[in-house]
Scaffold this active site. Sequence first.
Site, PDB file in Angstrom:
ATOM      1  N   ASP A  80      46.457  40.295  28.810  1.00  6.45           N
ATOM      2  CA  ASP A  80      47.460  40.094  29.949  1.00  6.45           C
ATOM      3  C   ASP A  80      46.302  39.428  31.155  1.00  6.45           C
ATOM      4  OD1 ASP A  80      45.869  42.450  29.929  1.00  6.45           O
ATOM      5  OD2 ASP A  80      46.945  43.304  31.540  1.00  6.45           O
ATOM      6  N   GLU A 137      46.781  45.367  30.072  1.00  6.24           N
ATOM      7  CA  GLU A 137      45.522  46.527  30.102  1.00  6.24           C
ATOM      8  C   GLU A 137      45.588  46.646  31.651  1.00  6.24           C
ATOM      9  OE1 GLU A 137      41.955  48.283  31.468  1.00  6.24           O
ATOM     10  OE2 GLU A 137      42.435  46.100  31.990  1.00  6.24           O
ATOM     11  N   GLU A 138      45.917  45.692  32.404  1.00  4.68           N
ATOM     12  CA  GLU A 138      45.736  45.927  33.875  1.00  4.68           C
ATOM     13  C   GLU A 138      46.909  46.472  34.439  1.00  4.68           C
ATOM     14  OE1 GLU A 138      43.091  44.641  35.528  1.00  4.68           O
ATOM     15  OE2 GLU A 138      42.540  42.896  34.339  1.00  4.68           O
ATOM     16  N   HIS A 362      38.504  39.696  39.086  1.00  2.00           N
ATOM     17  CA  HIS A 362      39.562  39.746  39.822  1.00  2.00           C
ATOM     18  C   HIS A 362      39.697  38.737  40.947  1.00  2.00           C
ATOM     19  CE1 HIS A 362      41.132  43.807  38.066  1.00  2.00           C
ATOM     20  NE2 HIS A 362      40.771  42.918  36.935  1.00  2.00           N
TER      21      HIS A 362
HETATM   22 NI    NI Z   1      39.671  43.505  32.417  1.00  2.00          NI
END
Ligand code: NI
Length: 392
Positions: A80, A137-138, A362
Amino acid sequence: MTVLGKLKEQNKEFTTWRRHLHQNPETAFEEVNTSDYVANLLESWGIEVHRGMAKTAVVGVIRGKKGSSTRGIGLRADMDALNIFEETNLPHSSKIPGKMHACGHDGHTSMLLAASKHLAETRDFDGIVYAIFQPAEEGGGGGDVMVQEGFFDKFPCEAVYGMHNWPWMPAGTMAICEGAVSASTDSFDVKIVGKGGHAAFPHTTIDVIVCASQIISALQHLVSRVTAPSESVVVSVCKFHAGTSAHNVLPETAEIGGTVRTLKPELRVLMEEKFRHVVKTVADAYGAQVEIKWHKGYPSCINTPAETDFARDVAKEVVGEEKVFPFTPMMGGEDFAYFLEACKGAYIILGQGKTDSDPGLHSPHYDFNDEVLPVGAAYWVRLAETWLAQKS
Ligand code: NI
């Protein structure tokens, strides 16, 4: 030639996949095109593909040619992206505004694809390799959903392994530690209800701004005075909302929110209990009421000792002893934790930094370093082959 040497020769192809995924990012449980892309490639190499778990997960089942053992090992990648506007201006930038592979899951997916391709071509092992491509996952806990939906019943693994790229370590290095790798990620919202009124007559009100300020201060003492100095715990208040544009009105309510993180399950329980106690007690001292909403996040990701040693040895074989370091646990979250709650295994870090000032995970300027694709893939291959060559 080593596995790494062979994979390096194919890195042009791996890079093509990685950049395709980078241009087409999809977020939690919506990884539909990513899932198709992964499944089509796996099938093109003759790999048995299972789909449908956690909406968009793909599991590739690769059977060895050396015997008929049903012993299995799981290798897991996440697929993702994040809700971030990309600002790299690279030719392979995201084509979807507001979505971006800013955590390198495009790289993780490509490394596991590369390993799957190699393992399907060679099948030089006795047993089964499960290549796990998970969604969300996020946030969303795709790993949790897969485990809840019976992943390990359907695909029995003796051990399961995870990996994450790390821009803060030089490309081609690796790091691992036993025990906790990442933190539990619980969060909270607290509404403080007092009595609003005229700012010039504060004695006739219950001032929620003063009360909330004291609660925020008191919460900071949970880390310094409740848990031992040797423990890693985070209490961060990340929002505080109260009042209007008026300069002469004390509001009736205030809201605060934030996160509480620990590395140990027992501290996670203790922190929630102490958090509730402090908030209620301080509010009570002011005569205010509180509503506490506690949101359970990911648990701490905990590497089991023997499987950590095993992974470290494989890492040393692949990148060289001098390039494998101890990892200092991070206070970020990782939903591979759910796989490790259900099965033995370990999560390893793969350095991918080019310079000291690479954009971090990020960041809207982040990009996965394609040079490390063969390194991560070679680690996966050797991990699976070596694991299945062990006596059970
Ligand atoms: Ni990651």
